[in-house]
Design an enzyme around this catalytic site. Structure first.
Site, mmCIF file in Angstrom:
data_model
loop_
_atom_site.group_PDB
_atom_site.id
_atom_site.type_symbol
_atom_site.label_atom_id
_atom_site.label_comp_id
_atom_site.label_asym_id
_atom_site.label_seq_id
_atom_site.Cartn_x
_atom_site.Cartn_y
_atom_site.Cartn_z
ATOM 1 N N ILE A 36 -5.358 51.951 1.264
ATOM 2 C CA ILE A 36 -5.059 53.319 0.834
ATOM 3 C C ILE A 36 -6.039 53.763 -0.260
ATOM 4 O O ILE A 36 -6.662 54.827 -0.174
ATOM 5 C CB ILE A 36 -3.598 53.421 0.339
ATOM 6 C CG1 ILE A 36 -2.623 53.052 1.472
ATOM 7 C CG2 ILE A 36 -3.293 54.814 -0.217
ATOM 8 C CD1 ILE A 36 -2.684 53.933 2.697
ATOM 9 N N HIS A 45 -0.212 52.184 14.978
ATOM 10 C CA HIS A 45 0.966 52.695 15.684
ATOM 11 C C HIS A 45 0.703 54.113 16.175
ATOM 12 O O HIS A 45 0.006 54.887 15.522
ATOM 13 C CB HIS A 45 2.182 52.691 14.749
ATOM 14 C CG HIS A 45 2.609 51.318 14.340
ATOM 15 N ND1 HIS A 45 3.450 50.550 15.098
ATOM 16 C CD2 HIS A 45 2.281 50.571 13.257
ATOM 17 C CE1 HIS A 45 3.643 49.384 14.502
ATOM 18 N NE2 HIS A 45 2.944 49.363 13.371
#
Lengths: 485, 417, 112
Positions: free
Chosen positions: A17, A54
């Protein structure tokens, strides 16, 4: 280096991140420093996870998770192309074993539509036709064609390398222990005794994001670490299972998955247990439970190809969604915390979003020199024999294979050391270009890697660490006139 | 593409002995491909004595044993490439290798594959716990100590009583480390008895049988381990745990053939050894590709590697020179339950009777046993052997074994009272 | 009083029983000699490495003869004091008559 210089932005934490925010921030004219407490980037959750992109059907509509997952998954392919990171769009199958599971799949399918993700319900026969090695006990599956896999290590490293290519500064082994607000600016103190000042702070400290926030205000969330243990199988057959296979989710989580990795290995796991934040151990009972479930999904999964077990810690939080916002009490303090699964898939979208928030806040100008691409890694596999031959002619070290499991040359290792955000440790080399990840787990190449690191970094081999500072691989020489170096 | 008569993959003890033997049996066009910067393979880091008693009738260290072979190789002017990694072998016997001159291919009339073995790692034995620095395979620690001259730690525990671990217990002790003990999960030692005597007993290092490492502690650096006794099913017994503080854990938990190149070429694999499936001439399921040494099955003594590899070299030479007659009968070699594996797996009979060498290991300690070779009709050979242990390979040279009019051969080891 | 020892002369590792003057269980002459010696003057060969000066390499060495077992660590100290220069011949003597024990330290590998 001038420690008194004022930065526009300091990012705390160089996980995927923090690195993504850094990379996207460098699209603007900004003076950026990234502080990381470990000896390399991506050494916590970003370095130990499933590596799954995902598709985004699973998170509840309207959440940050749903929003960033879907955008991130769509961005991932082109980002990986720019950053020379291994990515494959292999799709995922969520497997049903009962009528109850089938009902859940229906619900997930509806949720997918709301999230804007393409999915399709497959019958048992359709599922077994595309994945013949799955159990004949299955009742059907939900196919999500947009799901993919990415090398989480490479993604993190390359995001930072690209940020640094564009002028970002990274300081490793700098653990933040205190933050003070002085007027409009922030002063950050590290364990080593250094102080840094900046107009803007980004808390991207992952597992420690609530602790870092607490230095300045009472956090609105609490990180509740969850451990996931995995098996790694050798690359025995790339087509044994072609999609990422998920168990139908239950209340406790997404359950055990079986997935190919970008290197052709298979990952089996994870478990999902609450744990101490630093506890990265594995245990036999948990692993045998994972094995049992995996064999239920795929009865012929060859566990004798098992080459490693590991565990990673997810930075889950008690609000059960990503926290991404500017602090209300402390302007210019951005909180990016609790980035649990699907954090990897969401990372690039979060990076882009947060960097835009900061741009608006600081009225940053566009960085016209920004180059979104990194210099390509050269490998035998990518180039093919004929072109590779030309390369060896120019640089013979491309012809000296150090890692025979993964076929990595000395020149590639040297390149991984010399780049921005370059490797300085054995684990750093392993994360970047894979020697030590193969079946021999480094027993053949580790000593060579240590010698190359020592030569490149102009150190004695006793100064080369495995991972963190203090993890020196070998001791000083005891022999003769100790003219080490 | 270049054509060569014989290409030998690997310049360690197996490759060297094969090359010399093939040369002496009439093949001159030989090329050895070696991945390291020198010949000799793993012998270079095995600086301890104990080699050559069978072969040279004197006790040599690893480098000395290698030296003798390298001298013989040089006398014959056999060509070798160093720093050369073979990256693929095809069923057409086309070898692709890479070195500092480029990516090259050779078409060989015959190949002797002599690429050696790997050490089993922590992942393969699934030792639970943290993954800190400080857990090494014994061979890697040996490389650091004997080639680079560096210890990996000062307070050492060893898992597994394999010979490399025992040898390292002595080496590290002599270099100033403290070796705290050795755990062996089996109820018997896996190393040679003399290594228990001269590497452990000489230095009062305890050997714990039926005991294993059940946990590893330390996030970044190894801080300690937990050991536990195991029951007869090798499962840890609760309540027997003991914590040992150490900075190094050496794993000496076995070796396995590094056979992936032949597997990819399509050579059938022996499931028990993980090496190739070979006949009595050490020829794999692909005609003209031979396999020998530790890449075929893991040996306890380099002398036996040399002996086997001389056979491989001679057989490859006979094949290249067209000296072999046709196969007249094909037999499978099976074995009874207490045998771990037997080589050869098949016999391609080219005459009615042949001298056949069988290499096998038993699965448990047996004090006295009858060893029998039979087919469905009758016993073909039998003998009695004493003190059979799994850690010691047994070689059986059977003269004039009847190979015609017989179906499969069964090797049986029957425990005598 | 009898004592059992494991013979270390060869990989067979015979169990030899020593009962005063009575030695049994050996299967060769060398085993007999070893057992006798082990009882009164146990000896061992020492192998180690010596730093090659001016390089990061080490040269493997051994004692040319077995030395008294209790002197092993002292011999190691001597070995770790010495350095050697390239080129090194096979079986080159590096230290003569170490600690006056009658054995030399010799190189077991050549370095050119």
């Amino acid at each position: 280096m001038n420690l008194n210089q004022e930065y526009d932005v300091i990012i705390i934490g160089a996980g995927v991140i923090g690195c993504a925010i850094a990379r996207y921030l460098m699209r603007f004219d900004v003076n950026l420093l990234v502080l990381e407490k470990h000896n390399d980037v991506g050494d916590e959750a970003s370095g130990a996870n499933s590596g799954i992109v995902h598709s985004g059907y699973d998170p509840l509509p309207g959440t940050n998770k749903a929003k960033f997952n879907v955008i991130g998954a769509n961005m991932m392919k082109s980002v990986c192309e720019e950053l020379d990171v291994a990515y494959e769009n292999i799709g995922s199958l969520t497997i049903s074993f009962s009528e109850e599971d089938n009902a859940t799949l229906e619900k997930l399918h509806e949720r997918a539509i709301k999230n804007g993700v393409e999915t399709k319900i497959l019958t048992k026969e359709e599922t077994l036709e595309i994945e013949p090695n799955l159990s004949s006990e299955i009742k059907g599956a939900l196919l999500a064609p947009s799901a993919g896999i990415v090398s989480p290590f490479a993604l993190t490293v390359k995001l930072m390398e690209n940020a640094m290519d564009n002028g970002a500064q990274l300081m490793l082994n700098e653990e933040v222990v205190k933050i003070e607000k002085i007027g409009e600016i922030y002063k950050v103190f590290t364990k080593k005794g250094n102080e840094f000042i900046a107009k803007t702070i980004v808390d991207a400290a992952g597992l420690y994001s609530d602790e870092v926030l607490e230095f300045i205000e009472k956090p609105s969330f609490k990180v509740t670490p969850r451990k996931g243990e995995y098996f790694v199988l050798d690359h025995f057959n790339r087509n044994f299972i072609k999609h990422t296979i998920f168990m139908c989710p239950t209340k406790v989580g997404k359950g055990v998955l079986i997935s190919k990795t970008t290197s052709g290995n298979y990952l089996v796991g994870p478990s999902n247990d609450s744990c101490d934040i630093t506890d990265v151990s594995t245990d036999s009972e948990t692993l045998s439970e994972i094995k049992k479930i995996a064999l239920k999904i795929c009865p012929t999964l060859p566990f004798d190809e098992n080459i490693r077990q590991f565990s990673g810690i997810r930075p889950n939080s008690d609000v059960d969604d990503f926290v991404i916002k500017e602090s209300e009490k402390n302007p210019n303090f951005f909180i990016v915390g609790g980035i649990m699964s699907p954090g990897l898939a969401s990372s690039v979208a979060i990076g882009e979003y947060v960097s835009n928030l900061i741009k608006d806040k600081l009225s940053l100008k566009i960085n016209k020199k920004f180059n979104s691409r990194v210099r390509q890694h050269i490998t035998l596999k990518k180039l093919g024999a004929e072109l590779y031959n030309h390369l060896i002619f120019r640089e013979p070290l491309y012809g000296r294979l150090v890692c025979r499991c993964e076929k990595i040359s000395e020149a590639e290792i040297i390149d991984a050391i010399r780049r921005n955000c370059g490797a300085t440790t054995v684990k750093g080399i392993k994360k970047r270009i894979r020697p030590g990840f193969g079946k021999c787990q480094g027993t053949f190449c580790e000593a060579e890697v240590v010698k190359i690191l020592a030569k490149e970094l102009r150190k004695d081999i006793s100064e080369i660490c495995y991972s963190e500072l203090g993890t020196n691989v070998v001791l000083k020489s005891l022999k003769g006139d100790s003219d080490d170096k | 593409m270049i054509n060569r008569d014989l290409v030998i993959v690997g310049g360690g003890s197996a490759g060297l002995a094969s090359a010399i033997s093939a040369y002496d049996n009439g093949v001159n066009d030989i090329l050895i491909l070696e991945r390291n910067g020198e010949l000799g393979g793993i012998l270079n880091q095995c600086i301890h004595p104990g080699f050559g008693l069978h072969h040279f009738n004197e006790e040599l260290t690893g480098p000395e044993y290698a030296h003798k072979y390298i001298e013989e190789l040089k006398k014959r002017n056999i060509q070798y490439f160093l720093n050369t990694q073979v990256i693929s072998i095809s069923n057409e016997k086309i070898i692709t290798y890479i070195n500092q001159t480029g990516v090259n291919t050779i078409k060989a009339k015959a190949i002797v594959f002599a690429a050696g073995c790997n050490e089993r790692t922590r992942g393969q034995i699934s030792t639970p716990g943290c993954r800190p620095k400080g857990v090494y395979t014994a061979g890697l620690a040996q490389r650091y100590l004997n080639i680079e001259g560096r210890l990996v730690g000062k307070k050492v525990y060893i898992l597994g009583s394999g010979d490399i671990g025992l040898i390292m217990a002595r080496r590290m002790t002599l270099e100033g480390a403290k070796v705290l003990g050795v755990s062996e999960i089996m109820p018997y030692s896996n190393g040679l008895k003399r290594n228990i005597a001269q590497c452990l007993n000489d230095f009062n290092i305890p050997l714990r049988l039926s005991n294993t490492v059940t946990k590893i502690f330390g996030r970044d650096k190894l801080e300690g381990i937990e050991i536990s006794d195991v029951d007869s099913n090798l499962r840890p017994i609760k309540g027997t745990e003991k914590y040992i503080e150490c900075d190094t854990l050496l794993l000496s938990v076995g070796l396995y053939p590094f056979n992936s190149l032949l597997k990819e070429a399509g050579c059938l694999v022996n499931k028990e050894t993980k090496g190739s499936l070979v006949d009595q001439n050490l020829e794999t399921s692909i005609e003209g590709i031979f396999s020998t040494g530790n890449v075929l099955h893991v040996h306890d003594l380099v002398d036996f590697v040399s002996e086997e590899s001389e056979r491989a070299g001679k057989n490859a030479a006979d094949y290249i020179l067209g000296k072999r007659s046709n196969v007249i009968n094909k037999l499978e070699v099976k074995h009874s339950l207490n045998v771990g594996y037997v080589i050869p797996s098949i016999i391609n009979a080219r005459s009615e009777n042949e001298d056949i060498i069988f290499s096998f290991r038993v699965k448990k300690n047996i004090k006295k046993a009858s060893i029998i070779l039979k087919n469905s009709a009758k016993i073909l050979y039998s003998c009695i052997k004493k003190n059979l242990v799994p850690s010691e390979m047994i070689k059986l040279k059977v003269k004039n074994l009847e190979l015609i009019g017989t179906d499969n051969i069964q090797l049986e080891v029957i425990e005598n009272e | 009083m009898s004592e059992k020892i494991t013979c270390i002369v060869c990989p067979n590792g015979c169990e030899i029983e020593i009962d005063g003057e009575n030695i049994s269980g050996y299967s060769c002459k060398r085993g007999f000699k070893y057992a006798k010696e082990e009882l009164f003057h146990p000896k061992r060969m020492v192998t180690s490495t010596i730093k090659i000066s001016g390089t990061n390499e080490v040269c493997p060495v051994k004692t040319s003869l077995s030395i008294p077992k209790e002197k092993m660590f002292e011999v190691m100290k001597e070995i770790n004091k010495v350095t050697v220069k390239k080129p090194i011949e096979y079986h080159q003597i590096i230290s003569k008559n170490v600690l006056n024990l009658g054995a030399d330290i010799i190189a077991t590998k050549e370095f050119k």
